[in-house]
Design an enzyme around this catalytic site. Structure first.
Site, mmCIF file in Angstrom:
data_model
loop_
_atom_site.group_PDB
_atom_site.id
_atom_site.type_symbol
_atom_site.label_atom_id
_atom_site.label_comp_id
_atom_site.label_asym_id
_atom_site.label_seq_id
_atom_site.Cartn_x
_atom_site.Cartn_y
_atom_site.Cartn_z
ATOM 1 N N LEU A 178 4.816 -1.137 -7.067
ATOM 2 C CA LEU A 178 4.676 -1.469 -8.507
ATOM 3 C C LEU A 178 3.144 -2.130 -8.346
ATOM 4 O O LEU A 178 2.879 -3.037 -9.301
ATOM 5 C CB LEU A 178 5.742 -2.211 -9.199
ATOM 6 C CG LEU A 178 6.964 -1.731 -9.179
ATOM 7 C CD1 LEU A 178 7.899 -2.257 -10.120
ATOM 8 C CD2 LEU A 178 6.750 -0.081 -9.910
ATOM 9 N N ASP A 215 -4.800 1.626 -9.000
ATOM 10 C CA ASP A 215 -3.959 0.443 -9.291
ATOM 11 C C ASP A 215 -4.761 -0.531 -10.147
ATOM 12 O O ASP A 215 -4.389 -1.222 -11.148
ATOM 13 C CB ASP A 215 -3.695 -0.093 -8.105
ATOM 14 C CG ASP A 215 -2.481 0.975 -7.613
ATOM 15 O OD1 ASP A 215 -2.189 2.021 -7.983
ATOM 16 O OD2 ASP A 215 -2.177 0.401 -6.189
ATOM 17 N N TYR A 249 -0.202 5.676 5.657
ATOM 18 C CA TYR A 249 -1.109 6.047 4.517
ATOM 19 C C TYR A 249 -2.412 6.511 4.994
ATOM 20 O O TYR A 249 -2.838 7.405 4.593
ATOM 21 C CB TYR A 249 -1.128 4.446 3.497
ATOM 22 C CG TYR A 249 -2.055 4.899 2.408
ATOM 23 C CD1 TYR A 249 -1.151 4.715 1.110
ATOM 24 C CD2 TYR A 249 -3.266 4.627 2.255
ATOM 25 C CE1 TYR A 249 -1.657 4.830 0.154
ATOM 26 C CE2 TYR A 249 -4.162 4.938 0.794
ATOM 27 C CZ TYR A 249 -3.352 4.842 -0.090
ATOM 28 O OH TYR A 249 -3.926 4.994 -1.298
#
Length: 391
Positions: A135, A182, A234
């Site tokens: 998040l 983000d 990643y």
């Protein structure tokens, strides 16, 4: 105690005085568009109600000191030394502190400001953004820091420039090769709206989601499986995307369409092709989701959420069994659509659910995790919320 109060109290314990001001910034949920951002593509996140709060006070010695409720050992450096620290000597700084110190460095760099011309600062942080859940607790700390320093130092940067400083801090000061989604979501958020973002041009269209009016909730299913963007998975995915773009002769995967995939399959090994296929089809799903919301409303996007998860599970291979179980169980219990969200390798999934079915879906997911022998998930609903600013 609220995170805002915790930041204020921590500042007092650090300095013996009340803070001069308080700022905060939200985390984000990405509705759709995963791993498209660093490929110059499209994303569609929104800001969450969970926020990171920072209390700030000025000091006269040209130094910056940061402290947090999750690490009460202060980290202090001279503003004039930030250039030497980042990126070359970033490993000398404990990882969490690289985020706010990196933002300070990136802001001074972006504006060409002499560190001697701005005041030193003390910054105390507290957050209710779940860490490691996908998040973007990192963007929240970056957004809070950038807003606070922009105001305190009179830099007069707009929200896009503050988001860019946050991304630079994360890429170079922290060492995580993330895109700008983000930070843009954290800066530009608005109630009951998502941010349709072109990550190449940074054009952002704040787009009504209509969840509240339709009687829908977005259920976050945090698996509590921790992940870290600065570690290998990643970076490997990003390298595969860059390799795929090079093989196709384009600046970024954003420049490919679904029609190009047949040629891509002929040029690439299987793994690289599947990474490319995910990004290209996911870009199209973002465009389709925005159009579908406008034309048909939020109940019509469920199939796109489902397809996004399948692509991340099978082509990008960033899901984990806990995420798959949460998604499959939520769908079986009546969710309109569900997908993992965030960078992957853990974190959270989301499900779009009728308001009166939230309890039923939540209980089904909790029971499924219990039967599988997994740790209990953390389940909560989120409503799209406002972006960063002074409180």
């Amino acid at each position: 105690m609220s995170a805002a109060s915790a930041a204020s109290d921590l500042f007092v314990s650090l300095t013996g005085a009340a803070a001069a001001g308080a700022w905060s910034a939200p985390g984000r949920v990405n509705l759709i568009g995963e791993h498209t951002d660093y490929n110059d593509g499209f994303v569609f996140p929104f800001a969450t109600p969970h926020r990171t709060h920072v209390a700030l006070g000025e000091r006269e010695d040209g130094r910056i000191r940061v402290v947090s409720t999750f690490d009460v050992e202060p980290v202090e450096v001279a503003l004039a030394d930030l250039d030497a620290l980042f990126p070359a000597r970033r490993d000398e700084i404990v990882e969490w502190a690289r985020y706010p110190l990196g933002v300070a460095w990136a802001l001074l760099q972006a504006t060409g400001t002499d560190p001697a011309s701005v005041t030193g600062v003390d910054l105390a942080f507290a957050s209710d953004v779940p860490v490691g859940a996908g998040l973007s607790s990192s963007a929240a700390i970056e957004g809070a820091t950038a807003s606070a320093l922009n105001d305190t130092w009179g830099l007069e940067l707009d929200r896009v420039a503050l988001a860019q400083a946050g991304r630079r801090a994360e890429n170079e000061a922290v060492g995580a090769p993330t895109g700008i989604m983000d930070q843009m979501a954290s800066m530009l958020g608005r109630a009951d709206a998502g941010i349709f973002l072109d990550c190449r041009s940074l054009d952002a269209v704040v787009t009504d989601l209509g969840f509240a009016a339709a009687g829908l909730e977005l259920l976050v299913m945090d698996t509590r499986v921790k992940h870290s963007h600065a570690t290998g998975g990643y970076g490997e995915r990003r390298a595969a995307c860059e390799r795929g773009a090079e093989l196709m002769g384009v600046p970024a995967l954003r420049d490919l369409s679904v029609d190009d995939l047949a040629r891509a399959a002929e040029l690439m090994d299987d793994v690289t092709f599947r990474r490319v296929k995910h990004v290209v089809t996911e870009n199209q799903r973002v465009l389709d989701a925005v159009r579908t919301l406008r034309e048909q409303g939020p109940r019509a996007i469920g199939g796109l959420l489902d397809a996004s998860h399948t692509s991340m599970r099978d082509d990008f291979e960033i899901s984990v069994p806990e995420l798959d179980l949460a998604v499959e169980t939520a769908r079986a219990a009546g969710a309109i659509g569900a997908r993992m969200t965030g960078g992957g390798f853990g974190g959270a999934a989301i499900a779009l659910v009728e308001r009166d079915a939230v309890t039923e879906v939540s209980v089904a997911v909790e029971n499924a995790f219990d039967e599988a022998g997994y740790s209990a998930p953390h389940l909560f609903t989120v409503a799209p919320s406002a972006g960063a600013g002074r409180d």
